[in-house]
Scaffold this motif. Structure first.
Motif, mmCIF file in Angstrom:
data_model
loop_
_atom_site.group_PDB
_atom_site.id
_atom_site.type_symbol
_atom_site.label_atom_id
_atom_site.label_comp_id
_atom_site.label_asym_id
_atom_site.label_seq_id
_atom_site.Cartn_x
_atom_site.Cartn_y
_atom_site.Cartn_z
ATOM 1 N N ILE A 130 0.863 -1.189 0.000
ATOM 2 C CA ILE A 130 0.000 0.000 0.000
ATOM 3 C C ILE A 130 0.894 1.233 0.000
ATOM 4 N N SER A 135 -2.128 4.781 2.225
ATOM 5 C CA SER A 135 -2.151 4.312 3.614
ATOM 6 C C SER A 135 -2.747 5.369 4.530
ATOM 7 N N ALA A 139 -6.200 4.335 6.587
ATOM 8 C CA ALA A 139 -5.814 3.914 7.936
ATOM 9 C C ALA A 139 -7.006 3.764 8.882
ATOM 10 N N ALA A 160 3.144 2.760 6.051
ATOM 11 C CA ALA A 160 2.542 2.120 4.881
ATOM 12 C C ALA A 160 2.769 0.606 4.917
ATOM 13 N N LEU A 163 0.485 -0.865 7.640
ATOM 14 C CA LEU A 163 -0.903 -0.968 7.206
ATOM 15 C C LEU A 163 -1.085 -2.133 6.233
ATOM 16 N N THR A 164 -0.119 -2.336 5.343
ATOM 17 C CA THR A 164 -0.191 -3.466 4.417
ATOM 18 C C THR A 164 -0.226 -4.779 5.190
#
Length: 250
Positions: A130, A135, A139, A160, A163-164
């Motif tokens: 992402i 991101s 989020a 990022a 979050l991925t």
């Protein structure tokens, strides 16, 4: 182990490998790279599969993932067969005595299969990274309050990546538990309490919602992840005795 080309130029580098940091016993993972432009109705006819009435991209990823599943079933259970599909649903139905999970992220596809003598289910997910911009936008939709606190302390690049990982783990968790509980749950109904920010590592996941009598809020499971062709791949395995899966990542 890399297998000989046998898929009419559609699949490349079909291999049995274990890319995750900790091996799970009595299961097989097969991954491949596929050529989207090589998908055809002839291939679907060759394997006696109904061709999705969809764009070429969907037709290619659908076939690639199922060919991986068929190869994993052949290797693990000596029975080359495709998982079927629930009516009015894209959820796979695995042959008797087996369980598994499939995923894809162009041009990668993978499947994991195990015997129900040892496993209740698996959740496998592959996600492209992402971007930093995306991101920030996604989020709050994906992260719980506690996860967002972690996210906000990281650099833009780390955030990022975080979050991925969280997104992919929640996808894997859903794939693993939804068939066992027949209960829908969203991104905020589970959380990643700890995770390594590296190319390979472990995570601890916790349920925030009661899914069934056996799967209650507060229940914890271990997941693991790796990098594959620039994508993140996550895995959650539910052992036959599901208490064996309760573990904090270290």
């Amino acid at each position: 182990m890399i297998f000989a080309a046998q898929f009419s130029g559609f699949l490349e580098h079909v291999e049995q490998d274990w890319p995750f940091p900790r091996h799970l016993t009595e299961c097989t993972l097969v991954s491949t790279q596929y050529q989207q432009s090589a998908v055809s109705s002839t291939l679907y006819t060759q394997y006696n599969l109904p061709m999705p009435q969809a764009a070429e991209k969907r037709q290619a990823e659908f076939l690639a993932a199922r060919l991986c599943a068929r190869e994993a079933l052949r290797l693990q259970l000596k029975h080359a067969q495709f998982p079927s599909q629930k009516k009015n649903s894209r959820a796979p139905v695995w042959p008797y005595g087996s369980c598994g999970s499939m995923s894809h992220s162009h041009p990668i596809a993978a499947a994991i299969v195990g015997s129900t003598k040892h496993w209740k289910n698996f959740g496998l997910d592959i996600e492209p990274p992402i971007s930093i911009t995306r991101s920030q936008r996604l989020a709050k939709a994906i992260l719980t309050t506690s996860e967002h606190k972690v996210f906000s302390t990281l650099s833009a690049e780390q955030a990022a990546h975080y979050l991925t990982l969280v997104f992919s783990f929640k996808e894997s968790l859903f794939k693993a538990l939804n068939p066992l509980t027949d209960c829908y749950f969203g991104f905020h109904d589970a959380q990643v309490t700890t995770v390594d920010l590296a190319e390979q590592g472990f995570a601890c996941l916790k349920l925030n919602k009661n899914l069934s009598r056996n799967w209650q809020a507060g229940h914890e499971l271990e997941g693991q992840f790796t990098s594959i062709q620039g994508n993140t791949m996550t895995l959650v395995g539910i052992a036959k005795d599901f208490k064996d899966t309760i573990s904090h990542a270290t």
